[in-house]
Design an enzyme around this catalytic site. Structure first.
Site, PDB file in Angstrom:
ATOM      1  N   LYS A   9      24.359  -3.070 -80.380  1.00 45.07           N
ATOM      2  CA  LYS A   9      24.169  -1.616 -80.372  1.00 45.07           C
ATOM      3  C   LYS A   9      23.322  -1.273 -81.581  1.00 45.07           C
ATOM      4  O   LYS A   9      23.289  -2.030 -82.560  1.00 45.07           O
ATOM      5  CB  LYS A   9      25.539  -0.928 -80.483  1.00 45.07           C
TER       6      LYS A   9
ATOM      7  N   GLY B 143      34.399  17.105 -65.778  1.00 48.97           N
ATOM      8  CA  GLY B 143      33.033  16.852 -66.256  1.00 48.97           C
ATOM      9  C   GLY B 143      32.098  16.565 -65.101  1.00 48.97           C
ATOM     10  O   GLY B 143      32.310  15.605 -64.344  1.00 48.97           O
TER      11      GLY B 143
ATOM     12  N   GLY C 201      28.594  16.193 -65.241  1.00 53.37           N
ATOM     13  CA  GLY C 201      27.271  15.886 -65.783  1.00 53.37           C
ATOM     14  C   GLY C 201      26.575  14.822 -64.964  1.00 53.37           C
ATOM     15  O   GLY C 201      26.764  14.737 -63.739  1.00 53.37           O
ATOM     16  N   HIS C 202      25.811  13.968 -65.634  1.00 47.83           N
ATOM     17  CA  HIS C 202      25.023  12.956 -64.932  1.00 47.83           C
ATOM     18  C   HIS C 202      25.875  12.087 -64.024  1.00 47.83           C
ATOM     19  O   HIS C 202      25.470  11.736 -62.928  1.00 47.83           O
ATOM     20  CB  HIS C 202      24.293  12.070 -65.954  1.00 47.83           C
ATOM     21  N   VAL C 203      27.083  11.724 -64.490  1.00 46.67           N
ATOM     22  CA  VAL C 203      27.939  10.836 -63.701  1.00 46.67           C
ATOM     23  C   VAL C 203      28.818  11.648 -62.747  1.00 46.67           C
ATOM     24  O   VAL C 203      28.879  11.372 -61.543  1.00 46.67           O
ATOM     25  CB  VAL C 203      28.835   9.972 -64.616  1.00 46.67           C
TER      26      VAL C 203
HETATM   27  P1  NAD Z   1      26.900  14.292 -69.515  1.00 41.92           P
HETATM   28  O1  NAD Z   1      26.747  14.785 -70.905  1.00 41.92           O
HETATM   29  O2  NAD Z   1      25.730  14.334 -68.586  1.00 41.92           O
HETATM   30  O3  NAD Z   1      28.080  15.109 -68.792  1.00 41.92           O
HETATM   31  C1  NAD Z   1      29.270  15.487 -69.413  1.00 41.92           C
HETATM   32  C2  NAD Z   1      29.751  16.770 -68.721  1.00 41.92           C
HETATM   33  O4  NAD Z   1      31.038  17.080 -69.220  1.00 41.92           O
HETATM   34  C3  NAD Z   1      28.857  17.981 -68.983  1.00 41.92           C
HETATM   35  O5  NAD Z   1      28.541  18.630 -67.778  1.00 41.92           O
HETATM   36  C4  NAD Z   1      29.717  18.864 -69.886  1.00 41.92           C
HETATM   37  O6  NAD Z   1      29.470  20.247 -69.712  1.00 41.92           O
HETATM   38  C5  NAD Z   1      31.113  18.489 -69.430  1.00 41.92           C
HETATM   39  N1  NAD Z   1      32.171  18.774 -70.387  1.00 41.92           N
HETATM   40  C6  NAD Z   1      32.138  18.700 -71.737  1.00 41.92           C
HETATM   41  N2  NAD Z   1      33.324  19.058 -72.257  1.00 41.92           N
HETATM   42  C7  NAD Z   1      34.134  19.350 -71.203  1.00 41.92           C
HETATM   43  C8  NAD Z   1      35.489  19.768 -71.093  1.00 41.92           C
HETATM   44  N3  NAD Z   1      36.256  19.967 -72.157  1.00 41.92           N
HETATM   45  N4  NAD Z   1      36.001  19.963 -69.850  1.00 41.92           N
HETATM   46  C9  NAD Z   1      35.231  19.775 -68.760  1.00 41.92           C
HETATM   47  N5  NAD Z   1      33.944  19.389 -68.803  1.00 41.92           N
HETATM   48  C10 NAD Z   1      33.399  19.175 -70.013  1.00 41.92           C
HETATM   49  O7  NAD Z   1      27.484  12.812 -69.617  1.00 41.92           O
HETATM   50  P2  NAD Z   1      27.473  11.672 -68.507  1.00 41.92           P
HETATM   51  O8  NAD Z   1      26.259  10.846 -68.672  1.00 41.92           O
HETATM   52  O9  NAD Z   1      27.781  12.273 -67.178  1.00 41.92           O
HETATM   53  O10 NAD Z   1      28.696  10.777 -68.996  1.00 41.92           O
HETATM   54  C11 NAD Z   1      30.035  11.203 -68.828  1.00 41.92           C
HETATM   55  C12 NAD Z   1      30.986  10.249 -69.527  1.00 41.92           C
HETATM   56  O11 NAD Z   1      30.817   8.935 -69.002  1.00 41.92           O
HETATM   57  C13 NAD Z   1      30.745  10.109 -71.037  1.00 41.92           C
HETATM   58  O12 NAD Z   1      31.987   9.893 -71.673  1.00 41.92           O
HETATM   59  C14 NAD Z   1      29.890   8.853 -71.146  1.00 41.92           C
HETATM   60  O13 NAD Z   1      30.045   8.237 -72.397  1.00 41.92           O
HETATM   61  C15 NAD Z   1      30.477   8.015 -70.032  1.00 41.92           C
HETATM   62  N6  NAD Z   1      29.541   7.013 -69.517  1.00 41.92           N
HETATM   63  C16 NAD Z   1      28.370   7.406 -68.955  1.00 41.92           C
HETATM   64  C17 NAD Z   1      27.497   6.439 -68.462  1.00 41.92           C
HETATM   65  C18 NAD Z   1      26.206   6.840 -67.786  1.00 41.92           C
HETATM   66  O14 NAD Z   1      25.598   5.989 -67.118  1.00 41.92           O
HETATM   67  N7  NAD Z   1      25.735   8.096 -67.920  1.00 41.92           N
HETATM   68  C19 NAD Z   1      27.834   5.091 -68.546  1.00 41.92           C
HETATM   69  C20 NAD Z   1      29.057   4.722 -69.110  1.00 41.92           C
HETATM   70  C21 NAD Z   1      29.898   5.704 -69.606  1.00 41.92           C
END
Ligand code: NAD
Length: 364
Positions: A80, A180, A182-184
């Protein structure tokens, strides 16, 4: 305490500090373990309060990558990097090219990728200076956004957990609470809805919630109310530490399985409570490995179909974890660590022998 005695150093192979006076770049690359392959891990930009905090973070994250890739069955090690500072100040071409030169100096032992506060554009700058960067945009020959793969892997993992909990991996009629969007989270909701689950969603951003209501059987609650929903499965996809002293008694579910990193605020304590209560927890680094599995495809010539098919393997990995947890009476997180360490020992040893030119079996 001297640097080499720091507990966080925990078996790291190499830690590299890079400084570029001209651009103000202050970067740390941590290589935890390369016994399975090159250390792949994201590059994070963060305005740490102190350099010690930055070092602690990068060491913790790189160790996590070793376990994640080992458990996912990839031939990758764990690493990392962190860049200290505000992204508005340090997120420019000159600084990222200086970082690229630092990555290049390691000759492929570390491979950088996107992470918190880094963008495809920044990784493109890195790629001007080194070939050791992954996850670039498809136009650049990379595998692009990992999130749809993380979401699909989480979906597959939820089915695996359902199989363990109810004897069938059908999600038809099961209530899944997704925190949540977001992207996932947004891709996960689509998969769940298509599989016939009743999905309850929450996000602090209203527009994200609205967007999800177009899918079948999706309803929404206020963000803090998600813990009290009458649900079968809780799928945290927002922040870490959401299963903590304040929420654990509120959660009335049989399964916790989501993409967020570090879901349990205290692994030992909360892992044990969940075990005692019969709540099945899908370890975060096992279920959210879809993204890294996808990026890994770049090492062999990227093929999207093959990536999706590899992500399906998360189902079996979780079955193995659940079995080990049940057989040994240990929390699932401990079972995951043990399985990752076993692979590191068994396969890592074979690779090392091959690399050093030793034969595995001598002729009798
Ligand atoms: P992101 O930032 O795109 O989405 C996070 C979402 O959570 C946002 O829409 C935000 O508004 C919402 N959020 C924040 N606080 C909140 C709360 N208190 N209650 C409800 N919603 C809330 O992130 P992502 O890329 O979708 O990743 C989500 C999680 O998965 C993270 O913990 C990330 O570390 C983990 N992760 C992501 C990936 C990936 O490929 N993107 C891979 C492994 C792990």
């Amino acid at each position: 305490m001297g640097f080499f005695d720091a507990p966080a150093l925990n078996h790291h192979e190499q830690v590299v500090f890079g400084y570029d006076e001209e651009t103000g770049l202050k970067a740390i690359i941590a290589i935890h373990n390369t016994s399975l392959g090159p250390a792949l891990g994201g590059c994070r930009v963060w305005n740490y309060e102190s350099e010690d905090d930055a070092l602690r973070d990068v060491l913790r994250l790189s160790e996590g990558m070793t376990y994640k890739s080992a458990l996912a069955g990839l031939n990758l090690g764990g690493g990392k990097s962190v860049i200290i500072g505000r992204v508005q100040e340090i997120g420019n071409e000159a600084a990222f090219r200086a970082f690229g030169r630092l990555v290049d100096s390691l000759g492929g032992r570390y491979v950088a990728a996107e992470d918190v506060n880094t963008t495809p554009q920044m990784m493109e700058w890195v790629s001007e200076e080194t070939e050791y960067v992954a996850g670039l945009d498809p136009e650049m020959g990379g595998s692009g956004d990992p999130s749809p793969f993380t979401a699909y892997g989480t979906f597959v993992g939820i089915k695996s957990a359902a199989n363990k909990a109810w004897g069938s991996d059908s999600l038809e009629g099961k209530t899944v609470a997704v925190q949540g969007l977001g992207h996932v989270g947004m891709y996960l909701v689509k998969h769940l809805s298509e599989a016939g689950a009743k999905v309850v969603v929450a996000d602090i951003k209203e527009d994200k919630v609205k967007e999800m209501l177009k899918y079948k059987n999706v309803s929404a609650v206020e963000s803090d109310a998600i813990y009290d929903v009458s649900m079968d499965i809780f799928a945290p996809c927002a922040l870490g530490s959401v299963v903590n002293d304040n929420t654990i008694d509120r959660l009335k579910c049989r399964v916790i399985a989501g993409a967020a990193n570090n879901i349990l605020s205290d692994y030992d304590k909360h892992g044990k409570i969940l075990l005692d209560r019969g709540v099945l927890y899908a370890p975060d680094y096992a279920i959210n490995a879809g993204g890294v599995i996808n990026v890994y495809g770049e090492f062999e010539g990227y093929n999207e179909k093959r990536s999706y098919s590899r992500v399906n393997h998360i189902y079996d990995v979780l079955q193995e974890i659940f079995k080990r947890s049940e057989d040994d009476g240990i929390p699932t997180m401990d079972a995951a660590d043990i399985l990752a360490e076993e692979r590191l020992r068994k396969i890592g040893r074979l690779k090392q022998m091959r690399r050093s030119g030793k034969r595995l079996f001598s002729k009798i």
